[in-house]
Write an enzyme that holds these catalytic residues in place. Structure first.
Site, mmCIF file in Angstrom:
data_model
loop_
_atom_site.group_PDB
_atom_site.id
_atom_site.type_symbol
_atom_site.label_atom_id
_atom_site.label_comp_id
_atom_site.label_asym_id
_atom_site.label_seq_id
_atom_site.Cartn_x
_atom_site.Cartn_y
_atom_site.Cartn_z
ATOM 1 N N GLU A 166 18.442 3.746 -22.908
ATOM 2 C CA GLU A 166 17.443 4.431 -22.789
ATOM 3 C C GLU A 166 16.766 5.167 -23.961
ATOM 4 O O GLU A 166 17.907 6.019 -24.763
ATOM 5 C CB GLU A 166 16.238 5.457 -21.953
ATOM 6 N N HIS A 167 15.970 5.072 -25.241
ATOM 7 C CA HIS A 167 15.346 6.101 -26.132
ATOM 8 C C HIS A 167 17.066 5.415 -27.837
ATOM 9 O O HIS A 167 16.842 6.797 -28.558
ATOM 10 C CB HIS A 167 15.901 7.626 -26.350
ATOM 11 N N ARG A 168 17.276 4.608 -27.671
ATOM 12 C CA ARG A 168 18.040 3.910 -28.646
ATOM 13 C C ARG A 168 18.930 4.539 -28.209
ATOM 14 O O ARG A 168 20.033 4.499 -29.314
ATOM 15 C CB ARG A 168 17.897 3.722 -29.450
ATOM 16 N N MET A 169 19.413 5.116 -27.260
ATOM 17 C CA MET A 169 20.660 6.099 -27.160
ATOM 18 C C MET A 169 21.901 5.246 -26.401
ATOM 19 O O MET A 169 22.327 5.598 -25.753
ATOM 20 C CB MET A 169 20.524 7.301 -26.091
ATOM 21 N N SER A 170 21.985 4.314 -26.794
ATOM 22 C CA SER A 170 23.098 2.891 -26.843
ATOM 23 C C SER A 170 24.587 3.548 -26.756
ATOM 24 O O SER A 170 25.119 4.229 -27.337
ATOM 25 C CB SER A 170 22.940 1.739 -26.956
#
Ligand SMILES: Cc1cc2nc3c(=O)[nH]c(=O)nc-3n(C[C@H](O)[C@H](O)[C@H](O)COP(=O)(O)O)c2cc1C
Length: 209
Positions: A186-190
């Site tokens: 989520e939130h590009r917090m890969s």
């Protein structure tokens, strides 16, 4: 399927989840890609560089993978075949959208043993064998009819008899020096973990997304 997707999509990936071998880790993720319902999980982008430093990428199919590396088959005289002969280095990318996962591989490339190519060629449907033989891969052709004529001519000539593998067609093996596993979060917090081969020992580092 939706429930299965939930199992693997956007779940955290931690260092403690990772197998010490990137190949074993790849095999686990490959299996899970099929469970996610990913169509053609063996389709991978192959990037090569030629002697003029021109970089090209195209899709090929992964046909086997083991501790020795990643194997695909192609025309050795094609642009990719010639590039790999000149500069035997390449990168692979798998994007498994159904699991929100990416795998990136870099390494050196060798021609596989003739016996392996012979066996794989023999396992293909005969019409695919014929297509590989009559097609000078990536050469300009005047029309589809031109190709069909060559296809039909060979088909009627061989009449189902076994076709030996031509020496211009066979496998390459990419021997990995790095393998990166990317889990979408989520939130590009890969989550990203990269295996690096250092003196034949795999080290794992975590990367910022
Ligand atoms: C899903 C998919 C799988 C493909 N698999 C292969 C393959 O395994 N081997 C191959 O030579 N070409 C395969 N192709 C065709 C290549 O993408 C490419 O068009 C062809 O190999 C010529 O590439 P080159 O001019 O860079 O040598 C595939 C194409 C697609 C879309």
């Amino acid at each position: 399927m939706a429930a299965e997707k939930l199992i693997f999509s956007q779940i955290p990936l931690s260092k403690s989840d990772l197998n010490p071998s990137p190949i074993n880790q790849f095999q686990t993720w490959f299996h899970e890609a099929t469970l996610c319902g990913q169509p053609e999980p063996n389709a991978m982008t192959l990037a090569t560089v030629d002697q003029n430093y021109d970089v090209t990428a195209r899709t090929v199919l992964l046909k086997s993978v083991d501790e020795q590396g990643f194997v695909f088959y192609t025309n050795y005289l094609s642009p990719k075949g010639q590039a790999l002969k000149a500069i035997p280095k390449a990168a692979l990318v798998f994007w498994w959208q159904s699991c929100q996962r990416q795998v990136r591989v870099t390494g050196t490339v060798t021609v596989v043993e003739a016996k392996l190519s012979d066996d794989y060629f023999a396992s293909r449907p005969q019409d695919s064998q014929i297509a590989s033989i009559i097609s000078k891969q990536s050469e300009v052709i005047p029309s589809r009819d031109y190709l069909l004529e060559k296809f039909n001519e060979m088909q009627s000539r061989v009449q189902g008899k076994p076709i030996p593998r031509p020496d211009f067609w066979g496998g390459f093996r990419l021997i990995p020096s790095t393998v990166e596993f990317w889990q979408g979060r989520e939130h590009r917090m890969s989550d990203r973990f990269k295996y690096l081969n250092v003196d034949d020992i795999w080290q794992i580092v975590q990367l910022s997304p």
